[in-house]
Design a protein around this motif. Sequence first.
Motif, mmCIF file in Angstrom:
data_model
loop_
_atom_site.group_PDB
_atom_site.id
_atom_site.type_symbol
_atom_site.label_atom_id
_atom_site.label_comp_id
_atom_site.label_asym_id
_atom_site.label_seq_id
_atom_site.Cartn_x
_atom_site.Cartn_y
_atom_site.Cartn_z
ATOM 1 N N HIS A 98 0.933 -1.323 0.148
ATOM 2 C CA HIS A 98 -0.047 -0.092 -0.030
ATOM 3 C C HIS A 98 0.656 1.330 0.174
ATOM 4 C CE1 HIS A 98 -4.225 -1.056 0.051
ATOM 5 N NE2 HIS A 98 -4.033 -1.814 1.121
ATOM 6 N N TYR A 99 1.936 1.385 0.797
ATOM 7 C CA TYR A 99 2.683 2.320 0.973
ATOM 8 C C TYR A 99 3.632 2.595 -0.547
ATOM 9 C CZ TYR A 99 2.339 2.483 6.026
ATOM 10 O OH TYR A 99 1.701 2.536 7.355
ATOM 11 N N CYS A 100 3.717 1.530 -1.136
ATOM 12 C CA CYS A 100 4.394 1.477 -2.460
ATOM 13 C C CYS A 100 3.419 2.081 -3.644
ATOM 14 C CB CYS A 100 4.918 0.301 -2.844
ATOM 15 S SG CYS A 100 6.363 -0.152 -1.803
ATOM 16 N N GLY A 101 2.118 2.334 -3.225
ATOM 17 C CA GLY A 101 1.192 2.798 -4.159
ATOM 18 C C GLY A 101 0.172 1.982 -4.758
ATOM 19 N N TYR A 102 0.209 0.541 -4.296
ATOM 20 C CA TYR A 102 -0.751 -0.372 -4.710
ATOM 21 C C TYR A 102 -2.123 -0.257 -3.984
ATOM 22 C CZ TYR A 102 3.016 -2.489 -7.148
ATOM 23 O OH TYR A 102 4.331 -2.702 -7.899
ATOM 24 N N LYS A 103 -3.158 -0.523 -4.746
ATOM 25 C CA LYS A 103 -4.543 -0.316 -4.180
ATOM 26 C C LYS A 103 -5.087 -1.772 -4.117
ATOM 27 C CE LYS A 103 -4.159 4.333 -4.000
ATOM 28 N NZ LYS A 103 -3.328 4.711 -3.169
ATOM 29 N N ASP A 104 -6.414 -1.791 -3.504
ATOM 30 C CA ASP A 104 -7.129 -2.951 -3.620
ATOM 31 C C ASP A 104 -8.778 -2.900 -3.451
ATOM 32 O OD1 ASP A 104 -7.165 -2.408 -1.018
ATOM 33 O OD2 ASP A 104 -6.329 -4.218 -0.109
ATOM 34 N N LYS A 105 -8.969 -1.659 -4.072
ATOM 35 C CA LYS A 105 -10.364 -1.531 -3.790
ATOM 36 C C LYS A 105 -11.078 -1.879 -5.116
ATOM 37 C CE LYS A 105 -10.259 0.882 -0.121
ATOM 38 N NZ LYS A 105 -10.688 0.042 1.190
ATOM 39 N N THR A 106 -10.603 -2.087 -6.242
ATOM 40 C CA THR A 106 -11.294 -2.643 -7.442
ATOM 41 C C THR A 106 -10.997 -4.096 -7.502
ATOM 42 O OG1 THR A 106 -9.670 -1.886 -9.201
ATOM 43 C CG2 THR A 106 -11.355 -0.213 -8.395
ATOM 44 N N PRO A 107 -11.760 -4.893 -8.362
ATOM 45 C CA PRO A 107 -11.154 -6.213 -8.541
ATOM 46 C C PRO A 107 -9.793 -6.195 -9.200
ATOM 47 C CG PRO A 107 -13.476 -5.882 -9.039
ATOM 48 C CD PRO A 107 -13.084 -4.439 -8.827
ATOM 49 N N GLU A 108 -9.457 -5.513 -10.296
ATOM 50 C CA GLU A 108 -8.325 -5.442 -10.969
ATOM 51 C C GLU A 108 -6.928 -4.994 -10.013
ATOM 52 O OE1 GLU A 108 -11.092 -3.359 -11.806
ATOM 53 O OE2 GLU A 108 -11.721 -4.774 -13.679
ATOM 54 N N ASP A 109 -7.422 -4.043 -9.271
ATOM 55 C CA ASP A 109 -6.286 -3.619 -8.351
ATOM 56 C C ASP A 109 -6.094 -4.652 -7.060
ATOM 57 O OD1 ASP A 109 -6.036 -1.248 -9.631
ATOM 58 O OD2 ASP A 109 -7.054 -0.163 -8.227
ATOM 59 N N ALA A 110 -7.106 -5.387 -6.705
ATOM 60 C CA ALA A 110 -7.021 -6.405 -5.649
ATOM 61 C C ALA A 110 -6.187 -7.675 -6.285
ATOM 62 C CB ALA A 110 -8.567 -6.695 -5.232
ATOM 63 N N LYS A 111 -6.405 -7.983 -7.646
ATOM 64 C CA LYS A 111 -5.549 -9.004 -8.336
ATOM 65 C C LYS A 111 -4.230 -8.854 -8.456
ATOM 66 C CE LYS A 111 -5.772 -11.732 -12.446
ATOM 67 N NZ LYS A 111 -6.338 -12.148 -13.730
ATOM 68 N N LEU A 112 -3.833 -7.543 -8.828
ATOM 69 C CA LEU A 112 -2.596 -7.150 -8.887
ATOM 70 C C LEU A 112 -2.141 -7.350 -7.505
ATOM 71 C CD1 LEU A 112 0.062 -6.206 -10.187
ATOM 72 C CD2 LEU A 112 -0.927 -3.880 -10.066
ATOM 73 N N MET A 113 -2.712 -6.572 -6.516
ATOM 74 C CA MET A 113 -2.153 -6.535 -5.013
ATOM 75 C C MET A 113 -1.933 -8.069 -4.684
ATOM 76 S SD MET A 113 -1.291 -5.117 -2.089
ATOM 77 C CE MET A 113 -2.227 -3.573 -1.750
ATOM 78 N N ARG A 114 -2.786 -9.031 -4.753
ATOM 79 C CA ARG A 114 -2.601 -10.596 -4.293
ATOM 80 C C ARG A 114 -1.377 -11.152 -5.051
ATOM 81 N NH1 ARG A 114 -3.979 -13.286 -0.149
ATOM 82 N NH2 ARG A 114 -6.054 -13.558 -0.349
ATOM 83 N N ALA A 115 -1.162 -10.829 -6.352
ATOM 84 C CA ALA A 115 -0.133 -11.366 -7.377
ATOM 85 C C ALA A 115 1.057 -10.782 -6.566
ATOM 86 C CB ALA A 115 -0.281 -10.616 -8.790
ATOM 87 N N LYS A 116 1.262 -9.532 -6.285
ATOM 88 C CA LYS A 116 2.579 -8.984 -5.699
ATOM 89 C C LYS A 116 2.711 -9.429 -4.182
ATOM 90 C CE LYS A 116 4.150 -5.720 -8.220
ATOM 91 N NZ LYS A 116 5.720 -5.546 -8.501
ATOM 92 N N GLU A 117 1.684 -9.979 -3.496
ATOM 93 C CA GLU A 117 1.617 -10.669 -2.210
ATOM 94 C C GLU A 117 2.368 -12.068 -2.237
ATOM 95 O OE1 GLU A 117 -2.119 -8.387 -0.164
ATOM 96 O OE2 GLU A 117 -1.998 -10.602 -0.381
ATOM 97 N N GLU A 118 1.806 -12.720 -3.390
ATOM 98 C CA GLU A 118 2.295 -14.089 -3.506
ATOM 99 C C GLU A 118 3.650 -14.136 -4.029
ATOM 100 O OE1 GLU A 118 0.688 -16.947 -3.280
ATOM 101 O OE2 GLU A 118 -0.774 -15.953 -2.299
ATOM 102 N N PHE A 119 4.067 -13.075 -4.886
ATOM 103 C CA PHE A 119 5.400 -12.928 -5.352
ATOM 104 C C PHE A 119 6.273 -12.684 -4.250
ATOM 105 C CE2 PHE A 119 9.031 -10.262 -6.496
ATOM 106 C CZ PHE A 119 9.545 -11.218 -7.628
ATOM 107 N N TYR A 120 6.195 -11.910 -3.413
ATOM 108 C CA TYR A 120 7.064 -11.430 -2.340
ATOM 109 C C TYR A 120 7.128 -12.699 -1.187
ATOM 110 C CZ TYR A 120 8.341 -6.939 -4.454
ATOM 111 O OH TYR A 120 8.529 -6.116 -5.205
ATOM 112 N N LEU A 121 5.954 -13.145 -1.207
ATOM 113 C CA LEU A 121 5.995 -14.329 -0.227
ATOM 114 C C LEU A 121 6.878 -15.599 -0.548
ATOM 115 C CD1 LEU A 121 2.237 -14.805 0.752
ATOM 116 C CD2 LEU A 121 4.130 -14.223 2.385
ATOM 117 N N LYS A 122 7.094 -15.731 -1.818
ATOM 118 C CA LYS A 122 8.119 -16.708 -2.442
ATOM 119 C C LYS A 122 9.491 -16.311 -1.983
ATOM 120 C CE LYS A 122 4.573 -18.619 -5.365
ATOM 121 N NZ LYS A 122 4.306 -18.398 -6.842
#
Length: 136
Positions: A109-133
């Motif tokens: 979120h601090y980096c500028g990612y949002k999660d209010k729209t389905p498209e934004d939430a999908k990108l946020m989730r992908a970023k989370e998954e990427f960094y978790l790995k």
Amino acid sequence: MISFNYENNFNLTNEIKLSKWLSSVILTENCIEGEINYIFCDDEYLHKINVEFLNHDTFTDIISFDYSTGKTLQGDIYISTERVEDNANDYKVQFYEELQRVMVHGILHYCGYKDKTPEDAKLMRAKEEFYLKTFI
């Protein structure tokens, strides 16, 4: 500088490793690490903040207050460990995996990612998954 603070009986067992991981996320996102405070608390503590500052009478796992200026990330990230535990059970994942997801979510979120729209939430989730790995 990333710091960890506790308003309940929870304590991280791997603060240094988590701090290094979160710092690497910030660098990978081409941002600068400022002062970022994680505050771990219970549902009641975070609910009070949610009502008082956001006028939301609901329980949540995370609330972040972003004080970033430009690319320098700064802020306070409050996390309810009770809510994280419930979510981990609901999603059938380990507690620490869900905790790390929530922790990186605040940074994203601090980096500028949002999660209010389905498209934004999908990108946020992908970023989370990427960094978790990338957490070793």
